[in-house]
Design a protein around this motif. Structure first.
Motif: not given
Length: 267
Positions: A101-106, A109-115, A217-224
């Motif tokens: 479930h790649y929680i560290p990646n999630l 990714a959230f951190a990058e979008v958040y900031k 991270v890149e794909q999850l960030k893009s989706g978010l």
């Protein structure tokens, strides 16, 4: 009803994963018929275990009838206050914090979008930390300690409210995902979903959720970024997800299972 043994890797000791692998293979070959919870699992049984395709029937899992849209704003606000101590919008993950479930990646990714966008959102992660990832520590290192909440366990009766109160649901996964009940639960509640085009997930989530290619991270960030800033798309996925979930029920699963049992009993 078999799922891929990779589901256990990262959650238990390596030797237990190997034991499950051998047990599943032995059981599948000994059985008269095998129920697989997805076509993805069926392919693995054929390709890796060498089980005859003709003796495998797919019976999807489903969400409980408790998972449904809830429009009572007071109840949803109380849920946010209970689990976030605020009425901020939040992004939700529900599931075991296993390696697949790649929680560290999630979180990254959230951190990058958040900031990057100064989000008002929180990230709520619900599920047991089998890998001892220490979610608060990861969030602190990324500078978003106050924006990430990890709850190892919640009462099952609260889960429909938690899904409904979320702005969106995200479910990273790998090819080892045998089904992914949390995705069906979120869809049943009318919560828009981001997940991946891996394992069993595209079998029932394609077209009614945002599928990214993998759990990087890149794909999850893009989706978010795509779903957070597109309320019309969220509404589209919310509505279509509810309709898709109506076609995947425990009643259908039970009927198919009984058919298989009768076939075996009469053979």
């Amino acid at each position: 009803n078999l799922g891929p043994a990779e589901n256990t890797i990262g959650s238990y000791q390596w030797w237990r994963s190997q034991a499950y692998e051998r047990l599943y293979k032995y059981s599948a070959h000994r059985a008269d018929m095998v129920l697989a919870c997805s076509h993805s699992v069926k392919r693995r049984l054929v390709e890796v275990y060498g089980v005859s395709e003709n003796k495998i029937q797919v019976t999807y899992l489903a969400a409980s009838s408790a998972f449904r849209p809830i429009i009572d704003k007071t109840s949803l606000e109380k849920t946010r206050q209970k689990y976030l101590c605020s009425n901020d919008p939040y992004i939700l993950f529900v599931g075991k914090l296993a390696r697949r479930h790649y929680i560290p990646n999630l979180i990254q990714a959230f951190a990058e979008v958040y900031k990057a966008h100064t989000l008002p959102h929180k990230l709520l992660i619900v599920g047991p930390d089998y890998l001892n990832l220490n979610v608060p520590r990861i969030a602190q290192k990324l500078g978003i300690k106050d924006a990430v909440i990890h709850i190892p366990y919640v009462n099952h009766l609260d889960l429909p409210l938690i899904y409904n109160a979320a702005e969106l649901f995200i479910y990273p996964a790998s090819e080892a995902e045998g089904f992914g009940i949390p995705v069906i639960e979120a869809m049943s509640c009318g919560t828009p979903v981001i997940t991946v085009n891996k394992g069993s997930l595209p079998e029932f989530a394609k077209g009614v959720s945002l599928l990214v290619e993998d759990s990087s991270v890149e794909q999850l960030k893009s989706g978010l970024e795509r779903l957070i800033y597109n309320p019309l798309l969220r509404k589209e996925f919310a509505d279509s997800g509810i309709e898709r979930a109506k076609s995947i029920t425990w009643k259908i699963t039970a009927e198919k299972t009984m058919d298989v049992l009768w076939q075996v009993a009469n053979s």
